[in-house]
Scaffold this active site. Structure first.
Site, PDB file in Angstrom:
ATOM      1  CG  ASN A 155      37.360  -4.625  18.734  1.00 49.79           C
ATOM      2  OD1 ASN A 155      37.679  -4.776  19.908  1.00 49.79           O
ATOM      3  ND2 ASN A 155      37.707  -5.487  17.810  1.00 49.79           N
ATOM      4  CD  GLU A 257      44.311 -14.307  21.514  1.00 50.39           C
ATOM      5  OE1 GLU A 257      44.577 -13.956  20.347  1.00 50.39           O
ATOM      6  OE2 GLU A 257      44.530 -15.446  21.936  1.00 50.39           O
ATOM      7  CB  CYS A 291      41.319  -8.702  16.165  1.00 48.99           C
ATOM      8  SG  CYS A 291      40.267 -10.022  16.730  1.00 48.99           S
TER       9      CYS A 291
HETATM   10  P1  NAD Z   1      44.517  -0.650  22.624  1.00 48.26           P
HETATM   11  O1  NAD Z   1      45.693  -1.543  22.706  1.00 48.26           O
HETATM   12  O2  NAD Z   1      44.720   0.778  22.374  1.00 48.26           O
HETATM   13  O3  NAD Z   1      43.670  -0.733  23.954  1.00 48.26           O
HETATM   14  C1  NAD Z   1      43.314  -1.999  24.510  1.00 48.26           C
HETATM   15  C2  NAD Z   1      43.198  -1.829  26.001  1.00 48.26           C
HETATM   16  O4  NAD Z   1      44.477  -1.526  26.518  1.00 48.26           O
HETATM   17  C3  NAD Z   1      42.274  -0.682  26.417  1.00 48.26           C
HETATM   18  O5  NAD Z   1      41.565  -1.084  27.571  1.00 48.26           O
HETATM   19  C4  NAD Z   1      43.256   0.417  26.771  1.00 48.26           C
HETATM   20  O6  NAD Z   1      42.768   1.316  27.725  1.00 48.26           O
HETATM   21  C5  NAD Z   1      44.386  -0.400  27.359  1.00 48.26           C
HETATM   22  N1  NAD Z   1      45.677   0.261  27.378  1.00 48.26           N
HETATM   23  C6  NAD Z   1      46.170   1.206  26.546  1.00 48.26           C
HETATM   24  N2  NAD Z   1      47.420   1.571  26.923  1.00 48.26           N
HETATM   25  C7  NAD Z   1      47.713   0.826  28.018  1.00 48.26           C
HETATM   26  C8  NAD Z   1      48.857   0.715  28.882  1.00 48.26           C
HETATM   27  N3  NAD Z   1      49.956   1.451  28.687  1.00 48.26           N
HETATM   28  N4  NAD Z   1      48.806  -0.159  29.899  1.00 48.26           N
HETATM   29  C9  NAD Z   1      47.721  -0.923  30.113  1.00 48.26           C
HETATM   30  N5  NAD Z   1      46.601  -0.859  29.346  1.00 48.26           N
HETATM   31  C10 NAD Z   1      46.607  -0.004  28.313  1.00 48.26           C
HETATM   32  O7  NAD Z   1      43.585  -1.336  21.543  1.00 48.26           O
HETATM   33  P2  NAD Z   1      42.135  -0.871  21.117  1.00 48.26           P
HETATM   34  O8  NAD Z   1      42.302   0.327  20.240  1.00 48.26           O
HETATM   35  O9  NAD Z   1      41.220  -0.786  22.276  1.00 48.26           O
HETATM   36  O10 NAD Z   1      41.659  -2.127  20.255  1.00 48.26           O
HETATM   37  C11 NAD Z   1      42.009  -2.291  18.937  1.00 48.26           C
HETATM   38  C12 NAD Z   1      43.126  -3.299  18.799  1.00 48.26           C
HETATM   39  O11 NAD Z   1      42.809  -4.502  19.460  1.00 48.26           O
HETATM   40  C13 NAD Z   1      43.369  -3.690  17.375  1.00 48.26           C
HETATM   41  O12 NAD Z   1      44.753  -3.760  17.129  1.00 48.26           O
HETATM   42  C14 NAD Z   1      42.764  -5.072  17.262  1.00 48.26           C
HETATM   43  O13 NAD Z   1      43.270  -5.879  16.261  1.00 48.26           O
HETATM   44  C15 NAD Z   1      43.029  -5.612  18.609  1.00 48.26           C
HETATM   45  N6  NAD Z   1      42.086  -6.688  18.923  1.00 48.26           N
HETATM   46  C16 NAD Z   1      42.553  -7.971  18.986  1.00 48.26           C
HETATM   47  C17 NAD Z   1      41.681  -9.016  19.222  1.00 48.26           C
HETATM   48  C18 NAD Z   1      42.149 -10.448  19.259  1.00 48.26           C
HETATM   49  O14 NAD Z   1      41.457 -11.287  19.799  1.00 48.26           O
HETATM   50  N7  NAD Z   1      43.301 -10.775  18.712  1.00 48.26           N
HETATM   51  C19 NAD Z   1      40.342  -8.747  19.403  1.00 48.26           C
HETATM   52  C20 NAD Z   1      39.909  -7.417  19.335  1.00 48.26           C
HETATM   53  C21 NAD Z   1      40.800  -6.401  19.110  1.00 48.26           C
END
Ligand code: NAD
Length: 491
Positions: A155, A257, A291
């Protein structure tokens, strides 16, 4: 003039040990505005990840052995290189990430400051001299960990990727990065181009890309590999839980996070014009895919009607559509899966009695800015992070009611309060279960040097400033005895 035309990048390969390497397969990276092909990306394997980790491990002694100011110079050079090339990043954030060009400009500017503030951290990685019962010279000193695995989301591919590793490099660690499969260029391979151009020593920073099909195995390797010492993750709570649990099982550090369900509380003494403007930004900036997006707006009864008429009038002006038109402030959701998920949340709420005050229309990957009222906790949207351009507005009567509504979630990232009374806001802030509270602003706030992070299911650990040092160093107690320690005579 800034060119955000869809000129696809040349993908040179994955970046391992300072070399561009292919993978056995590729996967398609789409432009979410029209699902056209943006780039073909290497679909890295567990074996590719192992090689990247080995390269980072081999680079660790020389990188951690540099004088701290030499690492600072590298980070400043990265920032300058980033600045020089930032138009390329903006084009990628628009075309690969589906962001409005204004969001791309903001993000590109921010990333350079992440590296500059990390350069400053090199000068702050300080230990302590402790008092000693035995008159020893007793110190608590900080040491780099070794190889840090970084997994970033789509994002904010620039900010959240750079934030995930800049401080880790500053204190002497080396890095393997796996960007999101939805932004493998803007959040991954583009960074590798910058590092190469900035002359970062080979192996200090490595990037392995992979598809959603390969991510479970590649991700596990990033935690389980014995050469990896810590994990830095930003993404969803579901995946973050899995990563933190696995890291815990291997007794490795994890800074995670995660998601949020953030409230903006508007009290009766608030500036309502300002509140409507702030609510519009907080709810709909980048289609609500932040987020810290405002997901619940809680308005005190006596100002509800005035707020709603002003908020609806502002939100109605936001145009939705393809990001190649700069007037479309609301672009697509990042992929069809996300768009269908958000649509299902709207449908569930409406079926259970929610009123659609604005928007509600969905087509292709687009969802119009949508404002829902009459929402209650039986609806999925009250509890689930929407991560789309949909916001709930609810009324409350007392401060305690607003606090209870804010806290009625497993998440705890940010809260925001609008009021003319700072003492009242501080009194409430103490009771809001979030890692961050902003008074007289909406929820989306971050700066590279602040302790950014959530409580409850929104994460563990803090990114930013000296707090990142805790995430990416280990503390060691080292003493020098100067004759003050006596042993029992029997020995
Ligand atoms: P996601 O958890 O689907 O993916 C995040 C990352 O994890 C990606 O690189 C993905 O390829 C990887 N991933 C997915 N499955 C995995 C596994 N089994 N093992 C290791 N890595 C894996 O999240 P997203 O859809 O990319 O992002 C959206 C989410 O992120 C929302 O929930 C949002 O709130 C959160 N977010 C949090 C913050 C924060 O700072 N708190 C900031 C931005 C986004």
């Amino acid at each position: 003039m800034l060119d955000t035309m869809n000129t696809p990048p040349t993908i040179k390969g994955m970046y391992v040990g300072g070399n561009w390497v292919p993978a056995a397969r590729t996967f398609d990276d789409l432009n979410p505005s029209d699902n056209s092909l943006y780039a073909r990306i290497p679909d890295g394997s567990v074996e590719d990840m192992r090689r990247a980790i080995a390269a980072a491990h081999a680079a660790f002694p020389a990188w951690s052995g540099l004088r701290f100011h030499e690492r600072a110079h590298h980070l400043l050079k990265i920032a300058d290189t980033w600045d020089r090339r930032k138009d390329d990043f903006i084009a990628a954030a628009v075309n690969e990430g589906g962001g409005w060009f204004g969001k791309g400009i903001f993000e590109a500017g921010y990333v350079a400051e992440v590296f500059r503030s990390a350069a400053a951290l090199c000068y702050q990685n300080i230990g302590e001299v402790l008092p000693s019962e035995h008159g020893k010279f007793s110190t608590a000193t900080r040491w780099p960990l070794g190889v840090v695995s970084v997994i970033s989301p789509w994002n904010m591919p620039g900010i959240l990727t750079s934030r995930g590793f800049a401080a880790a490099l500053a204190v002497g660690n080396t890095v393997v990065l796996k960007p999101s499969e939805d932004t493998p260029y803007a959040g991954g391979l583009y960074f590798a181009e910058i590092m190469e151009e900035a002359g970062l020593p080979k192996g200090v920073f490595n990037v392995v890309t992979c598809s959603r099909d390969s991510v479970a195995a590649v991700g596990d390797e990033m935690i389980e590999n014995p050469l990896v010492k810590a994990v830095s993750f930003t993404g969803s709570t579901a995946v973050g839980r899995h990563i933190a649990a696995k890291a815990g099982a291997h007794l490795k550090k994890a800074c995670v996070e995660l998601g949020g369900k953030d409230s903006l509380i508007i009290l009766e003494d608030a500036d309502i014009d300002h509140s409507a403007k702030a609510a519009n930004f907080g709810s709909f900036m980048h289609q609500g895919q932040v987020c810290m997006s405002t997901e619940k707006i809680l308005v005190q009864e006596s100002v509800y009607d005035e707020f709603m008429s002003k908020f609806l009038a502002r939100a109605a002006k936001l145009r939705t559509g393809h990001t190649n038109d700069k007037n479309n402030v609301i672009g697509p959701l990042v992929n069809t899966r996300q768009a269908l998920r958000v649509k299902a949340l709207i449908d569930d709420a409406v079926a259970k009695g929610a009123h659609v005050e604005l928007g509600g229309k969905c087509w292709d990957n687009f969802v119009e800015p949508t404002i829902l009222t009459n929402v209650n906790s039986s609806m999925n949207i009250w509890n689930d992070e929407t991560f789309g351009p949909v916001v709930i507005v609810s009324k409350f009567r007392t401060e305690d009611e607003a606090i209870a509504m804010n806290n009625d979630t497993e998440y705890g990232l940010t809260a925001a309060i609008m009021t003319e009374s700072e003492p009242r806001a501080l009194r409430m802030a103490e009771k809001l279960e979030t890692g961050m509270v902003h008074v007289n602003c909406q929820n989306i706030n971050d700066e590279p040097h602040v302790p950014f992070g959530g409580v409850k299911a929104s994460g563990v650990g803090r990114y930013g400033g000296r707090w990142s040092i805790d995430a990416f160093t280990e503390l060691r107690w080292i003493t020098l005895d100067r004759g003050g320690r006596h042993f029992p005579p029997v020995f």
